[in-house]
Design a protein around this motif. Structure first.
Motif, short mmCIF file in Angstrom:
data_model
loop_
_atom_site.label_atom_id
_atom_site.label_comp_id
_atom_site.label_asym_id
_atom_site.label_seq_id
_atom_site.Cartn_x
_atom_site.Cartn_y
_atom_site.Cartn_z
N LEU A 9 9.06 17.62 59.64
CA LEU A 9 8.38 18.58 59.78
C LEU A 9 6.57 17.67 60.17
O LEU A 9 5.92 18.83 60.94
N LEU A 10 6.84 16.47 60.11
CA LEU A 10 5.58 15.74 60.47
C LEU A 10 5.78 15.22 61.63
O LEU A 10 4.62 15.64 62.84
N LEU A 11 6.49 15.08 62.21
CA LEU A 11 7.25 15.28 63.84
C LEU A 11 6.68 16.37 64.44
O LEU A 11 6.41 16.82 65.62
N ASP A 12 6.61 17.54 64.26
CA ASP A 12 6.96 18.53 64.67
C ASP A 12 4.70 19.20 64.91
O ASP A 12 4.78 19.67 65.52
N LEU A 13 4.56 19.20 63.45
CA LEU A 13 3.11 18.95 63.35
C LEU A 13 2.50 18.02 63.84
O LEU A 13 1.14 18.43 64.66
N ILE A 14 2.91 16.74 64.94
CA ILE A 14 1.85 16.19 65.62
C ILE A 14 1.85 16.35 66.86
O ILE A 14 1.04 16.05 67.87
N ASP A 15 3.32 17.23 67.16
CA ASP A 15 2.95 17.91 68.57
C ASP A 15 2.15 18.95 68.51
O ASP A 15 2.39 20.09 69.29
N THR A 16 1.42 19.73 67.72
CA THR A 16 0.60 21.21 67.46
C THR A 16 -0.57 20.84 68.49
O THR A 16 -1.28 19.44 68.30
N PRO A 17 -1.24 21.80 68.70
CA PRO A 17 -1.65 21.86 69.94
C PRO A 17 -3.51 21.33 68.87
O PRO A 17 -4.25 20.08 68.77
N ILE A 23 -7.86 24.84 59.58
CA ILE A 23 -6.93 24.81 60.58
C ILE A 23 -5.23 25.08 59.68
O ILE A 23 -4.65 25.38 60.36
N LEU A 24 -5.16 24.08 58.45
CA LEU A 24 -3.92 23.88 58.50
C LEU A 24 -3.76 25.56 57.50
O LEU A 24 -2.00 25.31 57.32
N SER A 25 -4.12 26.15 57.06
CA SER A 25 -3.86 27.33 55.95
C SER A 25 -3.68 28.73 56.19
O SER A 25 -2.94 29.13 56.08
N GLU A 26 -4.84 28.78 57.51
CA GLU A 26 -4.40 29.70 59.15
C GLU A 26 -3.44 29.83 59.36
O GLU A 26 -2.57 29.23 59.68
N PRO A 27 -3.42 31.50 59.84
CA PRO A 27 -2.51 31.62 60.77
C PRO A 27 -2.39 31.15 62.15
O PRO A 27 -3.55 30.57 62.23
N GLY A 28 -1.11 30.00 62.66
CA GLY A 28 -1.28 29.41 63.66
C GLY A 28 0.27 28.28 63.60
O GLY A 28 0.67 28.54 62.55
N PRO A 29 0.44 27.71 64.26
CA PRO A 29 1.32 26.45 64.89
C PRO A 29 1.75 25.73 63.57
O PRO A 29 3.18 25.75 63.08
N PRO A 30 0.84 25.46 63.11
CA PRO A 30 1.28 24.09 61.95
C PRO A 30 1.36 25.03 60.49
O PRO A 30 2.41 24.92 60.08
N ARG A 31 1.14 26.44 60.38
CA ARG A 31 1.17 27.24 59.49
C ARG A 31 3.14 27.20 59.80
O ARG A 31 3.31 27.87 58.06
#
Length: 519
Positions: free
Chosen positions: A34-42, A137-145
């Motif tokens: 999960l962290l690796l995917d989060l690292i690659d988010t804009p 940023i972490l909780s609203e709809p978007g790539p991290p969520r």
């Protein structure tokens, strides 16, 4: 390969596991994918374009490191802290969901920083702070969520329960189980502080921020205090590692973060945004060459409304630096635009650094000020002149630091009350322009304490607990005289920064109200 390795200037290798449930993984590695995917988010990649220390690179030329590298370092140290906390006598076993939530929070803890880091929080009144932006940023709809939802499904976690665990770390309740996360990220002994002290010392080239990280981590244990599990430091082999850590924080604030020229450039940056707002008000539109991303963010912020998260994420150092560079070469159509061009040239080319008003401090306070700010002389020998304090009739030292609380309040009130007073300001073309005082002078308050043992905060500022040689658990200040001293050494100081073109005018203006103290 099953692992991703980041080479780091401070920690050498930071390792995350793509196959986070493999046989070579420890419980701390669970969920690393999960962290690796989060690292690659804009959202997180944006931190590559935000300097860790903002305008400090104007003073420390190598301080060009980013919030991105610091975020990776904080994640790395949070994992090491948890690993050590779960070792040993088995008193602590963090649940897998808690471990993953701590890692995500460590990685994202600075995602809410704006251009030039902390300085951006002051460019307009009532802007959300970086923690508020970060949670949005972490909780609203978007790539991290979206990635969180996908990996929760893969790992067999309830996504809503995981978000609730994250929220307890970001916005803890008074009655929550504090060991569930926040102390690893935001406390007096956390991964964030450990990393930024070492990283900022490395890239500024100073030695003040170094401490014995390995021994400090090795000394971490968990004990029950008042019915709750607490992170503690085992002092069985001496308190030197803990004391050096607290000393490092004290020195870095005195010598780097609160450096007078760093703070002067932060003030200039705040004034630049104030000028943008002023021009927008008197001309009905933003200055020419304003990037659309900046206009989109500032338009609602100027009206006291909160910009959207998307508008915030569109900003980084490159946007603001580009705008300042464009304005520095602007062909002004109005006198106000000419003022903006001059200020941008001051920022871009490091010209005409803001001056500091000087004050007559009584000799006893001057000595306290030197003790509080690092046993250093204030200014050069020509500035350390003795002056007569008309208020108390004693000899005093001329200094740029205000330490007296009553004087600080008077100075702040004066500049607040006269903020809209027009000041005749010389221009590049030989003319003058009436500019509000609030865009030419600023009171810069500093309230620092390397260790907060006298004002605990139920939201996060517990003492650092230590295990004595007898095996008892006590707050560090009750065991170490040095920690106790540093905890008492709280600096409540202020400087007044003034545009160099109007220092004399501002001094004359302040004479009536502040003459007994002005040097």
């Amino acid at each position: 390969m099953s692992r991703k390795v980041f080479r780091d200037a401070v920690h050498d290798m930071i390792i995350l596991h793509r196959n986070d449930q493999g046989t070579d993984c420890t419980p701390i590695d669970w969920g690393d994918a999960l962290l690796l995917d989060l690292i690659d988010t804009p959202e997180l990649q944006r931190l590559r374009r935000i300097r860790q220390l903002g305008p400090a690179a104007k003073v420390y030329p190598s301080a060009e490191h980013s919030r991105f590298s610091h975020s990776l370092g904080t994640l790395h140290l949070a994992k090491r802290m948890m690993e050590q906390a779960m070792a040993g006598d088995g008193l602590t076993r963090l649940a897998p969901m808690d471990i993953l939530a701590i890692k995500v929070s460590a990685l994202f803890h600075d995602v809410g920083h704006g251009p030039h880091s902390h300085a951006f929080e002051h460019v307009l009144p009532n802007l959300p702070d970086h923690e508020t932006w970060g949670w949005r940023i972490l909780s609203e709809p978007g790539p991290p969520r979206n990635f969180i939802a996908t990996h929760c499904l893969r790992l067999g976690l309830d996504a809503e329960a995981f978000m609730s665990t994250l929220r307890e770390i970001w916005e803890p309740s008074i009655h929550g189980d504090r060991l569930r996360g926040r102390p690893f990220i935001s406390s007096q002994l956390d991964a964030d502080r450990m990393d930024y002290l070492l990283r900022d010392a490395h890239f500024t080239g100073v030695s003040y921020g170094h401490f014995d990280l390995e021994w400090l981590l090795h000394s971490i244990k968990v004990r029950t205090v008042d019915g709750r599990s607490r992170i503690c430091i085992d002092l069985a082999k001496g308190p030197a590692a803990l004391e050096s850590y607290i000393f490092a924080r004290d020195h870095m604030y005195r010598q780097v973060y609160d450096h007078k020229t760093v703070r002067a450039f932060e003030t200039l940056l705040v004034h630049l945004f104030g000028l943008i707002d002023w021009i927008w008000t008197i001309e009905g539109r933003p200055p020419p060459e304003t990037p659309p991303a900046l206009s989109t963010f500032l338009a609602p912020a100027r009206q006291g409304e909160s910009p959207t998260t998307a508008a915030f994420l569109a900003l980084d150092d490159t946007v603001v630096d580009y705008a300042i560079g464009q304005w520095a070469n602007l062909v002004p159509q109005t006198p106000a635009q000419g003022e903006l061009r001059l200020r941008c040239r001051m920022f871009c080319h490091r010209q005409s650094i803001y001056r500091r008003l000087r004050w007559n401090m009584p000799a006893n306070l001057a000595g306290q000020e030197q003790l509080a700010f690092g046993f250093t002389n204030v200014g050069d020998s020509s500035q350390r002149e003795m002056a007569l304090d008309l208020n108390c009739g004693e000899r005093s030292l001329a200094t740029d630091l205000i330490q007296d609380a009553d004087l600080m309040a008077k100075v702040e009130r004066f500049f607040r009350d006269h903020g809209e007073t027009p000041i005749t300001t010389p221009q590049e073309d030989g003319g003058t322009l009436a500019v509000p005082l609030r865009l030419l002078a600023r009171v810069d308050r500093i309230h620092r304490s390397p260790y907060a043992h006298l004002h605990y905060d139920p939201q996060g500022a517990d003492p650092i607990y230590v295990i004595t040689q007898e095996g008892t658990v006590k707050p560090a200040e009750q065991v170490s005289p040095l920690v106790h001293f540093l905890g008492l050494n709280r600096r409540r100081l202020a400087r007044v920064f003034v545009d160099p073109r109007v220092v004399g005018t501002v001094q004359k203006m302040a004479q009536e109200r502040l003459s007994p103290w002005l040097a």
